[in-house]
Design a protein around this motif. Sequence first.
Motif, PDB file in Angstrom:
ATOM      1  N   VAL A  30       0.843  -1.202   0.000  1.00  0.00           N
ATOM      2  CA  VAL A  30       0.000   0.000   0.000  1.00  0.00           C
ATOM      3  C   VAL A  30       0.878   1.252   0.000  1.00  0.00           C
ATOM      4  CG1 VAL A  30      -1.705   1.336   1.293  1.00  0.00           C
ATOM      5  CG2 VAL A  30      -1.911  -1.155   1.178  1.00  0.00           C
ATOM      6  N   PRO A  31       0.678   2.176  -0.941  1.00  0.00           N
ATOM      7  CA  PRO A  31       1.480   3.410  -0.965  1.00  0.00           C
ATOM      8  C   PRO A  31       1.351   4.184   0.344  1.00  0.00           C
ATOM      9  CG  PRO A  31       0.217   3.168  -2.989  1.00  0.00           C
ATOM     10  CD  PRO A  31      -0.290   2.108  -2.051  1.00  0.00           C
ATOM     11  N   GLY A  32       2.464   4.596   0.891  1.00  0.00           N
ATOM     12  CA  GLY A  32       2.455   5.391   2.116  1.00  0.00           C
ATOM     13  C   GLY A  32       2.603   4.593   3.386  1.00  0.00           C
ATOM     14  N   ASP A  34       5.058   2.674   4.410  1.00  0.00           N
ATOM     15  CA  ASP A  34       6.390   2.823   4.986  1.00  0.00           C
ATOM     16  C   ASP A  34       6.503   4.130   5.772  1.00  0.00           C
ATOM     17  OD1 ASP A  34       6.104   4.252   2.635  1.00  0.00           O
ATOM     18  OD2 ASP A  34       8.195   4.001   2.013  1.00  0.00           O
ATOM     19  N   LYS A  35       5.831   5.189   5.284  1.00  0.00           N
ATOM     20  CA  LYS A  35       5.841   6.472   5.991  1.00  0.00           C
ATOM     21  C   LYS A  35       5.070   6.376   7.304  1.00  0.00           C
ATOM     22  CE  LYS A  35       6.364   9.500   1.967  1.00  0.00           C
ATOM     23  NZ  LYS A  35       6.577   8.448   0.957  1.00  0.00           N
ATOM     24  N   LEU A  36       3.996   5.598   7.280  1.00  0.00           N
ATOM     25  CA  LEU A  36       3.203   5.391   8.489  1.00  0.00           C
ATOM     26  C   LEU A  36       4.032   4.689   9.552  1.00  0.00           C
ATOM     27  CD1 LEU A  36       0.240   6.112   9.079  1.00  0.00           C
ATOM     28  CD2 LEU A  36      -0.349   3.738   8.607  1.00  0.00           C
ATOM     29  N   ILE A  37       4.774   3.667   9.144  1.00  0.00           N
ATOM     30  CA  ILE A  37       5.650   2.953  10.070  1.00  0.00           C
ATOM     31  C   ILE A  37       6.684   3.908  10.668  1.00  0.00           C
ATOM     32  CG2 ILE A  37       7.483   1.223  10.231  1.00  0.00           C
ATOM     33  CD1 ILE A  37       4.852  -0.110  10.084  1.00  0.00           C
ATOM     34  N   ALA A  38       7.264   4.758   9.828  1.00  0.00           N
ATOM     35  CA  ALA A  38       8.279   5.708  10.293  1.00  0.00           C
ATOM     36  C   ALA A  38       7.706   6.645  11.354  1.00  0.00           C
ATOM     37  CB  ALA A  38       8.822   6.507   9.111  1.00  0.00           C
ATOM     38  N   LYS A  39       6.450   7.077  11.166  1.00  0.00           N
ATOM     39  CA  LYS A  39       5.827   7.985  12.128  1.00  0.00           C
ATOM     40  C   LYS A  39       5.557   7.287  13.455  1.00  0.00           C
ATOM     41  CE  LYS A  39       5.898  11.844  10.114  1.00  0.00           C
ATOM     42  NZ  LYS A  39       6.758  12.906  10.711  1.00  0.00           N
ATOM     43  N   ALA A 166      -6.612   7.352   5.315  1.00  0.00           N
ATOM     44  CA  ALA A 166      -7.895   6.649   5.302  1.00  0.00           C
ATOM     45  C   ALA A 166      -7.847   5.440   4.374  1.00  0.00           C
ATOM     46  CB  ALA A 166      -9.002   7.611   4.876  1.00  0.00           C
ATOM     47  N   GLY A 167      -7.079   5.563   3.284  1.00  0.00           N
ATOM     48  CA  GLY A 167      -6.937   4.440   2.362  1.00  0.00           C
ATOM     49  C   GLY A 167      -6.153   3.292   2.962  1.00  0.00           C
TER      50      GLY A 167
END
Length: 281
Positions: A30-32, A34-39, A166-167
């Motif tokens: 799912v795009p994004g 990896d950024k969620l994990i980083a946050k 949300a996606g």
Amino acid sequence: MAKLKTLPGLTAADFMHPWDVKATAALKAVPGFDKLIAKVMEYSFERVYYLQNVADNVRVSDKMFPKLNRYLEWGCKILGVDKPELYVSLDPNYNAFTYGHTKPFIVITSSLLNLLDEQEKMFVICHELGHIKCEHVLYTLVAENIAILIEIFGKMTLGLGSLLGAGLALPLLDWYRKAELSADRAALLAVQDPAVAMRVFMKMAGGAESLLDDMDSSEFLRQIRAYEDRDVSGLDRAYKLLITVMRTHPFPIMRAKHLDRWIAEGGYTKVSGIRAEPLRI
């Protein structure tokens, strides 16, 4: 407890539910994400939860709730997991959960412990150890904080991040439910008695503590098959999707169904026979 066996060399891949494997791969794509994990790591949710837990709950040890500590140690030896911290929380809800990626810890509520017999308590503890064995805990942190993270992304990107976040919510919840099926398999491999697993699901589905003696496992299994039969129409399948899609856990009856099928198809016997050795206590 019956004589238990350890499973030297057991890996998560030996028992993970194929739905879990597939959902994990889909989530990573799912795009994004990896950024969620980083946050999650940046905002130190893990540390906050740990400090709150230590302040609010009672830690299990060889002197505090020694039976629970024994079940934890047995489960770790059988599943090949480093011993995490285990806590009991005073809570009217039936629940158990695992937090922490770098230093995982398990929490079980007092109400759930009151509902279960000794073998069933070990099943629940080992279910949580199964999450650690399968390396679910990092994604669990994300799932538990998805609403907060979506809000953070939204503020950072003038609302665009909220749409992206949300996606991620639905595939993350889908993964969360399917990860439970793998953890159930791990718990069964630890307690080594299918009847124990079915009793846990039955009690979680409708276990009034004053009526436990009147519950019947064979009737519960018949109910499982009746629920399966409701797939006869597309409308029934759609209803099943609608009542499930926002849940973090599958319905207890569905968990029982999947574990019962794994047993019936020989998967449990195959894995539990891998280089089994007596548990040295």
